[in-house]
Design a protein around this motif. Sequence first.
Motif: not given
Length: 573
Positions: A402-406
Motif C-alpha cells: 500500500k502507498l503512503k504519501e511521505v
Amino acid sequence: MSYSAFESAPVINGRSHDFWCQNLITKNILATVASFGSNSLLQGKGFLDALQEWETNLPLTLRQFKNGLLNLSSKFPEINCTIVLFLDKEVLLGVLGQGAIFIKRDKKSGWLMQKEGVILGKLKNHDRLLLFSGDWWKKLPKLYLISALTNSDIYDGAQDLLLNLHRQDLNTTASGLLVKISNNQNTAIKLSKFKSIRKLPQKIFSKIKLLYKPKIALLGFLLIALVVAIILGIYKNFQNQSQAKFSDKLNQISHAVSEGTNLIDLNPIRARELLAQAVADLKQEAQTKHTKEESKVIEDNLTKAIDGYERALNKFTITPEIFFDFNLVKQGAHAAGWFNFEDNLWITDKVNHLIYILNITKKSAKIFSGDEKLSQSISAVGTSQENYVLIDSIYQIGNDGKLKEVILKDEKWGNIVNMYFYGGNLYLLDTLNNQIWKYIRTETGFSEIRNYLTQDTQVDLASATKLAINGSVWVSGGTQMFKFAQGVKELWQIQGLPESLGDKLLIFTSDNVKNVYILDKLQNRIIQTDKDGAYLSQYAWKEKYEITDFMVSESLGKILLLVGDKIYSIEIK
C-alpha cells in the motif's frame, strides 16, 4: 591465480646526504622508494612506516588505491615510489612521483607504466617486472632491461643491470626491484631483432673511353664527365641520406607497432595509443614517394598496426539473449523503467498499474504493489528495508504494497523525470529548472527540499532522463553526460573512443561496479570505460531494440537491457 609466491632482487646504487632509497617487501606489498633533498631520510622512513600500515588495511579497489597514494603524497611530497599490491586474483600497480614499471611475459616485453598513476590487472606465472623509482630508467636502453629480466637468476639480473649502468658511465643514483612471479622454472626470451632495410651506397665506377685525341676535345670531355660525376655524387648522397632517414623513421614506427601489439593483453590503453600513432604515421608516410620495396614495407607495417589497433579496441559484436520474461509474472506486462539495489530490480508498469521486484541472481519476480495511482508513476526505488515511488508526490510503499504519501509535491518542482535513492537520501532530476533536488533522511522522515547543484553550477539539463550515483552524481540523456561532485560539475569525458557518441545516451554506474557503462541507443552499442573515462571496450548488436533502461551486474558478468515486457542479457567479456 593467487599471488602467494614471488621472488625479488634489489637494484640500488648510491646513497648520499640528499638521496635515500629503500625497498619494502611484505606478503602483499612490493615497493621501491626513493627520496631526494636534505630531508630525504626522515621523509623516506616516515613514508615506509605509513606504507607498512597498509598491510593491515589493504586497498581493495582502484579508487581506494589512488586515494591512498594521494594521501601519502600530501604528507610526503619529496617521495618517489613504485608499488605493487597483491590482491586475491588481481594486482594494483601504482607510480607516485617519478617511476616506471617494465614487464616481460613469455616472449613479450614492454612498459606498463611510465608516469604517475594507478592501474589494475592480472599477472601470470613466470611474469617478470622491473620496478623503478625516480627517473634513472630513462637513461637505460631497452635491451638492458630485457637482458636483466631474461637472466635465469633474478639476483644476477639485478647485478647485470647495475653493471650496464656503470658501463655507460652513468654516475647516477638508482632505486628499483626486479620481481619474478612464482617459483617455477623460467623460460628464456629470444630477442627478435629488426632487419634493417637501409641499403649501403654502392660505389660508382665509370670507364671513360676517349674518342677524340685533340687536347681541346679531351679537356671538354673530361670537364663534362667531372660535372656529371659531381651531379651523380650529389644525387646519390641525397638518395642515401633519404634512405637512411626513412630507415630510421620506419624502425621507430616498427618498434612502436611491435611494442603496442605485445601490450594488447597487458595494457590495452597504452597499446591503443602506440598503435593509433603508428597508423597515423604510416598513412602519412604512404602519401610520399617511395621505391617499390619501401612501399611494400610500409604497407605490411600498416596492416599489422591496423590489425593490432582493432584487437586493442575490444569491440565485440553480440546477439543479446532473453534473460527474463515479465509475462511469467503478469500476462500483458509492460515495463517502463527500473531501479536497482544490489541484486534486486524495482520495475514500474504503468499499463497495469503495478510495481514488480525481480531478483536477478535467482531470476525470481513478484508483484510488489498495485494501485491506480501507479498509472502515472515516474520512478520506483528501494532497498531491502524501504521502498518509494514518485507519482504526483512521493509515496512510501509498505510491506503490504500500500502507498503512503511521505513528501508532498513542492512548488519548486518543475518537470521531474527521474528519482534515485542513495545513502538514505532521495534525489529528483528536474529538467525544467536545471536542478537536482535532494531530500535528506531524518529521524522523523525527510528534510525540506534542498538544492543539490550549487548556485554557481550552471548546466542545461533539458534533455536529461536518468540519474546514477556512486558517491558522484551522474546525469545522462540526449547527447549529454554530466558528472557532479558535491553539487559541482566535474570535467569528465571518454578518452580513446574510436567513434563519436550518438544520441539517446544513458549512463549506468554504482557502488557495486568498478566501471562506467554508456548505452548509445542510436548506434546500438554499450561502451565500457573506467571511472576516469578511459575507454575499455564496447558491445554492439545489429538488431534494433526499443531499450528503455539498462543496468550492469559485474558479479554476474552480465549487462541487462529492458525492452518492453522482456529483459535481454549480454555477457561481459
